[in-house]
Design a protein around this motif. Structure first.
Motif, PDB file in Angstrom:
ATOM      1  N   ALA A  61       0.836  -1.207   0.000  1.00 52.44           N
ATOM      2  CA  ALA A  61       0.000   0.000   0.000  1.00 52.44           C
ATOM      3  C   ALA A  61       0.870   1.256   0.000  1.00 52.44           C
ATOM      4  CB  ALA A  61      -0.923   0.013   1.215  1.00 52.44           C
ATOM      5  N   THR A 125      -0.781  10.732  -7.023  1.00 53.38           N
ATOM      6  CA  THR A 125      -2.106  11.066  -6.489  1.00 53.38           C
ATOM      7  C   THR A 125      -2.076  12.438  -5.817  1.00 53.38           C
ATOM      8  OG1 THR A 125      -2.415   8.718  -6.058  1.00 53.38           O
ATOM      9  CG2 THR A 125      -3.956  10.217  -4.995  1.00 53.38           C
ATOM     10  N   THR A 126      -1.020  12.698  -5.058  1.00 52.13           N
ATOM     11  CA  THR A 126      -0.945  13.957  -4.322  1.00 52.13           C
ATOM     12  C   THR A 126      -1.031  15.143  -5.267  1.00 52.13           C
ATOM     13  OG1 THR A 126       0.425  12.876  -2.664  1.00 52.13           O
ATOM     14  CG2 THR A 126       0.483  15.285  -2.707  1.00 52.13           C
ATOM     15  N   HIS A 153      -6.795  10.198   3.514  1.00 51.03           N
ATOM     16  CA  HIS A 153      -5.351  10.424   3.551  1.00 51.03           C
ATOM     17  C   HIS A 153      -5.134  11.935   3.507  1.00 51.03           C
ATOM     18  CE1 HIS A 153      -1.249  10.478   1.835  1.00 51.03           C
ATOM     19  NE2 HIS A 153      -1.141   9.208   2.172  1.00 51.03           N
ATOM     20  N   VAL A 203     -10.610   3.469  -1.774  1.00 55.79           N
ATOM     21  CA  VAL A 203     -10.204   2.487  -0.757  1.00 55.79           C
ATOM     22  C   VAL A 203      -9.356   3.219   0.272  1.00 55.79           C
ATOM     23  CG1 VAL A 203      -8.760   0.453  -0.308  1.00 55.79           C
ATOM     24  CG2 VAL A 203     -10.263   0.487  -2.308  1.00 55.79           C
ATOM     25  N   ASN A 205      -6.498   3.848   2.806  1.00 55.81           N
ATOM     26  CA  ASN A 205      -5.150   3.274   2.949  1.00 55.81           C
ATOM     27  C   ASN A 205      -4.891   2.797   4.364  1.00 55.81           C
ATOM     28  OD1 ASN A 205      -5.022   6.048   3.870  1.00 55.81           O
ATOM     29  ND2 ASN A 205      -2.822   5.731   4.055  1.00 55.81           N
ATOM     30  N   ASP A 230     -10.011   9.776  -4.687  1.00 53.69           N
ATOM     31  CA  ASP A 230      -8.629   9.373  -4.452  1.00 53.69           C
ATOM     32  C   ASP A 230      -8.580   7.864  -4.650  1.00 53.69           C
ATOM     33  OD1 ASP A 230      -6.345   8.370  -3.312  1.00 53.69           O
ATOM     34  OD2 ASP A 230      -6.432   9.598  -1.510  1.00 53.69           O
ATOM     35  N   GLN A 233      -5.356   3.640  -3.553  1.00 57.43           N
ATOM     36  CA  GLN A 233      -5.336   2.256  -3.057  1.00 57.43           C
ATOM     37  C   GLN A 233      -6.306   1.354  -3.807  1.00 57.43           C
ATOM     38  OE1 GLN A 233      -3.087   1.171  -1.188  1.00 57.43           O
ATOM     39  NE2 GLN A 233      -2.281   3.066  -0.341  1.00 57.43           N
ATOM     40  N   SER A 253      -1.747   6.728  -8.345  1.00 56.15           N
ATOM     41  CA  SER A 253      -0.284   6.813  -8.469  1.00 56.15           C
ATOM     42  C   SER A 253       0.258   5.583  -9.182  1.00 56.15           C
ATOM     43  CB  SER A 253       0.369   6.847  -7.083  1.00 56.15           C
ATOM     44  OG  SER A 253      -0.025   7.990  -6.382  1.00 56.15           O
ATOM     45  N   HIS A 255       3.258   4.239  -8.832  1.00 54.06           N
ATOM     46  CA  HIS A 255       4.144   3.362  -8.039  1.00 54.06           C
ATOM     47  C   HIS A 255       3.385   2.366  -7.177  1.00 54.06           C
ATOM     48  CE1 HIS A 255       3.807   5.327  -3.998  1.00 54.06           C
ATOM     49  NE2 HIS A 255       3.338   6.317  -4.729  1.00 54.06           N
ATOM     50  N   LYS A 256       2.094   2.620  -6.946  1.00 56.55           N
ATOM     51  CA  LYS A 256       1.307   1.641  -6.172  1.00 56.55           C
ATOM     52  C   LYS A 256       0.703   0.585  -7.094  1.00 56.55           C
ATOM     53  CE  LYS A 256       0.107   5.161  -2.755  1.00 56.55           C
ATOM     54  NZ  LYS A 256       0.840   4.888  -1.517  1.00 56.55           N
TER      55      LYS A 256
END
Ligand code: PMP
Length: 436
Positions: A61, A125-126, A153, A203, A205, A230, A233, A253, A255-256
């Motif tokens: 995650a 995402t940020t 988050h 979802v 986190n 968002d 996740q 994102s 990278h997830k």
């Protein structure tokens, strides 16, 4: 001829890329049934030892590991195709543009979006949520309202707070039911004609709760509010069809999702994106520039100022192909069964309290240990090569609500197995022996 310097690169970008786009998509031969051993063989990092022990990676995650084909795609890009996009008329630049725009089309299909122009590449995402809050808030008035949930988050809370401070808008919070799912009755009571945006995570986190997005979108739209999701996740675990979810914007994102860091996506409904002002200024996002003023490119380039993360987009495209190379229903069923197994096994450890994640949580499990700080537990677990996350998970308001300073969180990826969960449980028993 208008006054000033006319300079338009982004305007040419999609047009130049368009003839190449279809060949930028490498077809794969249908999804394979999920197979843990074959998945594991795809991830080189899983063969390394940590402190002499097998790596037990239960922090997907936070960031997922990368399959070899993603690493190879990024490497190949730099070795064979590297150039800036949308600019050159020479071969390398056209190849780079084709690969970059091809990745956009892959993301479009991954999210079930109607048009590649609805896909903006950003850092993650940020940044996507900051863009959403910044651009949407240009329309707010004092006393307008933004609804977020108690599960958010910080990435889906702080940008809205910043925008609210600038505009005089107010943040309202959807409370939780006892199982930590969203209290939809209370949500109904929060909605009114001043509600501009409902911003929720698909979802959570911290707890893994899955939000009923369709219902949320219907209720929000009924009062004329926009829905921003968002999806950080959710994208790695759930099939996403933005049209069916009914949301106006969706962020995730790379990278997830087994892709590189530094690349992420904001999906935005085309008509909405066309109506928004730019987020940042610079090259690539303009139609024309004079010393006095500028006009802006159409989406998505209006929102992609400067040189983008080209290799990141290429890697993300490959990661999506990888994810989709497995039958996602069987992968989801496998992850769910593994999470249930983890909940069952954890409840056998003395002094461990699993925090509920709604009815059908996704791939994330948080717990607290009686009398033991999660950081101490995570440090001991690391001695045995077990990587789990301890902390507030960038959800401090939620921790306050739960009445805990932090939790210990394990999270699953495609490569997670019962052996990982078993190692975690054995590790927790050891933590109890040492500290309990
Ligand atoms: N939202 C959620 C639900 C997350 O889990 C995360 C990552 N922890 C983020 C947003 C932020 O993602 P990133 O750091 O990749 O921008």
């Amino acid at each position: 001829m208008p006054r000033g310097i006319w300079y338009s690169c982004a305007g040419r970008a999609l047009a130049r890329a368009a003839p190449f786009m279809p060949t930028g998509i490498v077809p794969h031969s249908g999804p394979r049934p999920f197979d843990l051993e074959r998945v594991r063989a795809d991830f080189p990092i899983l063969t390394r030892l940590v402190r002499g022990k097998r790596l037990v990676y239960l922090d997907t995650a936070a960031s997922a590991q990368k399959p070899a084909r993603v690493l190879d795609a990024v490497d190949r890009f730099y070795r064979e195709h590297n150039a800036n996009v949308h600019r050159g008329v020479y071969t390398l630049s056209e190849e780079a543009t084709r690969l970059y725009e091809g990745a956009r089309v892959r993301v479009q299909r991954f999210l079930g979006a109607r048009d590649p122009r609805e896909i903006v590449f950003l850092r993650g995402t940020t940044e996507a949520l900051n863009l959403a809050a910044f651009c949407l808030s240009t329309r707010w008035k004092p006393d307008d309202e933004i609804v977020v949930s108690a599960l958010e988050h910080h990435s889906n809370l702080v940008p809205w707070q910043l925008a609210a401070e600038r505009t005089g808008a107010r943040i309202r919070v959807i409370p939780l039911n006892a199982d930590h799912s969203l209290d939809l009755d209370a949500f109904d009571r929060l909605l009114n004609e001043r509600t501009q945006v409902v911003a929720v995570s698909h979802v959570s986190n911290a707890l893994g709760c899955v939000a009923p997005l369709r219902e949320i979108s219907e209720r929000a739209h009924a009062v004329g509010a926009l829905v921003v999701v968002d999806g950080a996740q959710a994208a790695p675990h759930l099939p996403i069809r933005v049209a069916e979810l009914g949301c106006d914007m969706y962020a995730f994102s790379g990278h997830k999702c087994y892709g590189p860091t530094g690349i992420g996506v904001l999906y935005g409904r085309l008509e909405l994106m066309q109506s928004l002002p730019p987020y940042q200024g610079g090259g690539e996002m303009i139609r024309s520039v004079s010393f006095e003023r500028s006009t802006y490119a159409d989406p998505p380039h209006r929102f992609e100022a400067g040189t983008p993360d080209i290799s990141g987009a290429v890697g993300l495209g490959e990661a999506i192909d990888y994810l989709e190379s497995w039958d996602r229903d069987s992968a989801r069923a496998y992850e769910r069964a593994l999470l249930e197994y983890a909940i069952e096994r954890l409840s056998t450890v003395d002094g461990v309290r699993v925090l509920a994640g709604g009815e059908e949580p996704a791939a994330v499990l948080s717990c607290v240990l009686k009398g033991i700080h999660p950081h101490d537990a995570a440090t001991i677990l690391d001695q045995d090569g077990i990587a789990v996350r301890a902390g507030h998970h960038c959800a401090q308001p939620l921790m306050e609500l739960l009445g805990v300073p932090a939790t210990l969180r394990m999270s699953l990826g495609l490569y997670s197995g019962r052996d990982d969960v078993d190692a975690f449980v054995v590790g927790l028993r050891k933590v109890r022996e040492w500290l309990g």
